[in-house]
Motif scaffolding. Structure first.
Motif, PDB file in Angstrom:
ATOM      1  N   ALA A  84      49.666  32.836  38.800  1.00 39.27           N
ATOM      2  CA  ALA A  84      50.193  31.461  37.951  1.00 39.27           C
ATOM      3  C   ALA A  84      50.731  30.685  38.960  1.00 39.27           C
ATOM      4  CB  ALA A  84      51.269  32.102  36.965  1.00 39.27           C
ATOM      5  N   VAL A  85      51.595  31.431  40.093  1.00 37.49           N
ATOM      6  CA  VAL A  85      52.021  30.621  41.104  1.00 37.49           C
ATOM      7  C   VAL A  85      51.095  29.849  41.684  1.00 37.49           C
ATOM      8  CG1 VAL A  85      53.399  30.476  43.167  1.00 37.49           C
ATOM      9  CG2 VAL A  85      53.930  31.875  41.267  1.00 37.49           C
ATOM     10  N   LYS A  86      49.744  30.485  41.989  1.00 39.70           N
ATOM     11  CA  LYS A  86      48.784  29.987  42.959  1.00 39.70           C
ATOM     12  C   LYS A  86      47.756  29.304  42.031  1.00 39.70           C
ATOM     13  CE  LYS A  86      50.287  31.296  46.886  1.00 39.70           C
ATOM     14  NZ  LYS A  86      50.583  30.404  47.832  1.00 39.70           N
ATOM     15  N   LYS A  87      48.317  28.538  40.964  1.00 35.27           N
ATOM     16  CA  LYS A  87      47.345  27.967  39.920  1.00 35.27           C
ATOM     17  C   LYS A  87      46.027  27.138  40.215  1.00 35.27           C
ATOM     18  CE  LYS A  87      47.119  25.287  35.782  1.00 35.27           C
ATOM     19  NZ  LYS A  87      47.941  24.060  34.903  1.00 35.27           N
ATOM     20  N   ASN A  88      44.782  27.564  40.030  1.00 37.27           N
ATOM     21  CA  ASN A  88      43.444  26.834  40.342  1.00 37.27           C
ATOM     22  C   ASN A  88      43.416  26.878  41.785  1.00 37.27           C
ATOM     23  OD1 ASN A  88      43.287  25.621  37.611  1.00 37.27           O
ATOM     24  ND2 ASN A  88      44.679  24.007  37.947  1.00 37.27           N
ATOM     25  N   SER A  89      43.715  28.030  42.413  1.00 36.35           N
ATOM     26  CA  SER A  89      43.374  28.422  43.653  1.00 36.35           C
ATOM     27  C   SER A  89      42.240  29.665  43.793  1.00 36.35           C
ATOM     28  CB  SER A  89      44.611  28.677  44.534  1.00 36.35           C
ATOM     29  OG  SER A  89      45.206  30.002  44.168  1.00 36.35           O
ATOM     30  N   TRP A  90      41.781  29.910  44.947  1.00 42.29           N
ATOM     31  CA  TRP A  90      40.671  31.011  44.838  1.00 42.29           C
ATOM     32  C   TRP A  90      41.470  32.335  44.546  1.00 42.29           C
ATOM     33  CZ3 TRP A  90      41.490  35.366  47.755  1.00 42.29           C
ATOM     34  CH2 TRP A  90      42.405  35.213  48.926  1.00 42.29           C
ATOM     35  N   VAL A  91      42.764  32.307  44.951  1.00 39.52           N
ATOM     36  CA  VAL A  91      43.616  33.744  44.168  1.00 39.52           C
ATOM     37  C   VAL A  91      43.421  33.898  42.825  1.00 39.52           C
ATOM     38  CG1 VAL A  91      45.714  34.846  44.533  1.00 39.52           C
ATOM     39  CG2 VAL A  91      44.933  33.643  46.416  1.00 39.52           C
ATOM     40  N   ASP A  92      43.840  32.441  42.155  1.00 42.29           N
ATOM     41  CA  ASP A  92      43.994  32.624  40.818  1.00 42.29           C
ATOM     42  C   ASP A  92      42.401  32.846  40.160  1.00 42.29           C
ATOM     43  OD1 ASP A  92      44.343  32.072  38.029  1.00 42.29           O
ATOM     44  OD2 ASP A  92      44.466  29.884  38.393  1.00 42.29           O
ATOM     45  N   TYR A  93      41.459  32.276  40.884  1.00 44.09           N
ATOM     46  CA  TYR A  93      40.303  32.620  40.169  1.00 44.09           C
ATOM     47  C   TYR A  93      39.475  34.055  40.399  1.00 44.09           C
ATOM     48  CZ  TYR A  93      39.719  27.582  40.113  1.00 44.09           C
ATOM     49  OH  TYR A  93      40.074  26.217  39.787  1.00 44.09           O
ATOM     50  N   LEU A  94      40.061  34.725  41.584  1.00 40.93           N
ATOM     51  CA  LEU A  94      39.708  35.929  41.828  1.00 40.93           C
ATOM     52  C   LEU A  94      40.631  37.014  40.901  1.00 40.93           C
ATOM     53  CD1 LEU A  94      38.381  38.105  43.889  1.00 40.93           C
ATOM     54  CD2 LEU A  94      40.439  37.887  45.301  1.00 40.93           C
ATOM     55  N   VAL A  95      41.776  36.842  40.830  1.00 38.66           N
ATOM     56  CA  VAL A  95      42.476  37.523  39.793  1.00 38.66           C
ATOM     57  C   VAL A  95      41.738  37.378  38.400  1.00 38.66           C
ATOM     58  CG1 VAL A  95      44.738  37.834  38.605  1.00 38.66           C
ATOM     59  CG2 VAL A  95      44.413  37.483  41.148  1.00 38.66           C
ATOM     60  N   THR A  96      41.353  36.181  37.828  1.00 40.30           N
ATOM     61  CA  THR A  96      40.887  36.070  36.549  1.00 40.30           C
ATOM     62  C   THR A  96      39.501  36.725  36.478  1.00 40.30           C
ATOM     63  OG1 THR A  96      41.915  33.885  36.647  1.00 40.30           O
ATOM     64  CG2 THR A  96      40.140  34.323  34.762  1.00 40.30           C
ATOM     65  N   ILE A  97      38.784  36.588  37.503  1.00 39.92           N
ATOM     66  CA  ILE A  97      37.406  37.226  37.437  1.00 39.92           C
ATOM     67  C   ILE A  97      37.808  38.895  37.316  1.00 39.92           C
ATOM     68  CG2 ILE A  97      35.448  37.754  38.866  1.00 39.92           C
ATOM     69  CD1 ILE A  97      35.541  34.957  39.750  1.00 39.92           C
ATOM     70  N   LEU A  98      38.537  39.380  38.192  1.00 46.67           N
ATOM     71  CA  LEU A  98      38.914  40.779  38.148  1.00 46.67           C
ATOM     72  C   LEU A  98      39.589  41.356  37.078  1.00 46.67           C
ATOM     73  CD1 LEU A  98      40.313  41.414  41.867  1.00 46.67           C
ATOM     74  CD2 LEU A  98      38.109  41.897  41.047  1.00 46.67           C
ATOM     75  N   SER A  99      40.233  40.374  36.444  1.00 46.77           N
ATOM     76  CA  SER A  99      40.776  40.746  35.110  1.00 46.77           C
ATOM     77  C   SER A  99      39.602  41.020  33.781  1.00 46.77           C
ATOM     78  CB  SER A  99      41.885  39.910  34.568  1.00 46.77           C
ATOM     79  OG  SER A  99      42.809  39.873  35.330  1.00 46.77           O
ATOM     80  N   LEU A 100      38.666  40.054  34.040  1.00 44.44           N
ATOM     81  CA  LEU A 100      37.651  40.046  33.066  1.00 44.44           C
ATOM     82  C   LEU A 100      36.546  41.223  33.356  1.00 44.44           C
ATOM     83  CD1 LEU A 100      36.678  36.220  32.958  1.00 44.44           C
ATOM     84  CD2 LEU A 100      37.820  37.584  31.069  1.00 44.44           C
ATOM     85  N   VAL A 101      36.729  41.396  34.438  1.00 46.79           N
ATOM     86  CA  VAL A 101      35.762  42.899  34.798  1.00 46.79           C
ATOM     87  C   VAL A 101      36.560  43.965  34.339  1.00 46.79           C
ATOM     88  CG1 VAL A 101      34.908  44.127  36.858  1.00 46.79           C
ATOM     89  CG2 VAL A 101      34.526  41.892  36.783  1.00 46.79           C
ATOM     90  N   GLY A 102      37.952  44.083  34.462  1.00 51.38           N
ATOM     91  CA  GLY A 102      38.527  45.197  34.223  1.00 51.38           C
ATOM     92  C   GLY A 102      38.703  45.690  32.786  1.00 51.38           C
ATOM     93  N   VAL A 103      38.644  44.345  31.919  1.00 50.16           N
ATOM     94  CA  VAL A 103      38.902  44.521  30.530  1.00 50.16           C
ATOM     95  C   VAL A 103      37.473  44.947  29.902  1.00 50.16           C
ATOM     96  CG1 VAL A 103      38.856  43.315  28.241  1.00 50.16           C
ATOM     97  CG2 VAL A 103      40.750  42.779  29.993  1.00 50.16           C
ATOM     98  N   SER A 104      36.434  44.575  30.708  1.00 47.06           N
ATOM     99  CA  SER A 104      35.245  44.840  30.143  1.00 47.06           C
ATOM    100  C   SER A 104      34.464  46.358  30.747  1.00 47.06           C
ATOM    101  CB  SER A 104      33.937  43.823  30.833  1.00 47.06           C
ATOM    102  OG  SER A 104      34.419  42.583  30.471  1.00 47.06           O
TER     103      SER A 104
END
Length: 280
Positions: A84-104
């Protein structure tokens, strides 16, 4: 229960002892009255009261769930705040991708892969079983780390996604801009002001995930032979011990309700503006 060589008289006698010779309505009422006294019946396999079996196994499931929840909260909420703090940065994208992988991630696949890599190939951790704290902290942690990671994966991903969304909503509020204008440090703004006000949806997710982990540890406990409630249910199903299956499912359902009730009551502690009053 009596075996294939049981006589007709023995079968009739046992049916009478179990109350199976009574009308189905009367059987149900009798069962409900026994529930009021915490009598869940007697196991066919173990020949012990079901409540005793539950009390023997439930603490083990609670230990695994608490350890898994600790990992999920640390990594899930932490990564959500960073995203959230690093919104729209590569960190944000990485966390989002890892979250989707983790849920799946299928729990049964992840557990087997962890055993294959860390127990069979690298031989770093035991593949099965549980160790008590009396045998040493290192031994205890080495047995619990793999099942805890397996059980914590999906909750970690959910906490990360919910925290990121909730924090983004809060970080756009006027009082956050006021705190920044006053010269407060980012660390203090995020933890004291933003996170506290973003905790209501996070707290809801914590309650739901904790309840699900208590009842959803069946696959994890089976893979790692963890002697908890999940393993007890699987063994009871395998042995057709219907009394144990019925009792454990009822017990877990009760825990689910109580935990979510506690979460509802904690809302006011987290956010004093919430009032439990009836509208006029």
């Amino acid at each position: 229960m009596l075996g294939p060589q049981a006589s007709v008289s023995e079968i009739h006698k046992l049916r009478e002892q179990l109350g199976l010779n009574k009308p189905i309505g009367e059987q149900f009422l009798l069962y409900c009255s026994q529930l009021m006294h915490f009598n869940l019946g007697t196991s066919y396999t173990y020949n012990e009261p079901v409540i005793k079996l539950i009390m023997q196994r439930f603490p083990n499931t609670v230990i695994l769930t608490l350890f898994s929840m600790f990992l999920a909260l640390i990594f899930g909420i932490g990564s959500g705040i960073i995203a959230a703090v690093k919104k729209n940065s590569w960190v944000d994208y990485l966390v989002t991708i890892l979250s989707l992988v983790g849920v799946s991630m299928p729990v049964f696949w992840l557990g087997v892969m962890l055993v294959l890599v860390f127990s069979v190939n690298l031989q770093l951790f035991p593949a099965t079983g549980m160790a008590s704290l009396s045998s040493g902290v290192i031994d205890f942690l080495s047995h619990i780390i793999l099942p805890a990671i397996t059980l914590a994966t999906i909750p970690t991903a959910n906490f990360s996604r919910i925290t990121r969304t909730s924090m983004l909503d809060v970080l756009g509020e006027n009082y956050i801009r006021t705190a920044k204008a006053k010269g407060l440090s980012n660390f203090k703004i995020i933890l004291k002001h933003a996170l506290k006000n973003a905790m209501v949806p996070i707290l809801t997710t914590i309650g739901m995930e904790f309840s699900s982990m208590l009842g959803g540890a069946v696959l994890t406990e089976t893979i790692f032979s963890w002697p908890g409630m999940g393993k007890l249910i699987v063994d009871a199903i395998d042995k057709r011990d219907f009394v144990v299956v019925q009792g454990t499912v009822l017990f877990l359902a009760l825990m689910f309700v109580l935990i979510n009730l506690c979460v509802d009551l904690l809302y006011k502690v987290v956010n004093p503006r919430i009032q439990y009053v009836k509208k006029e």
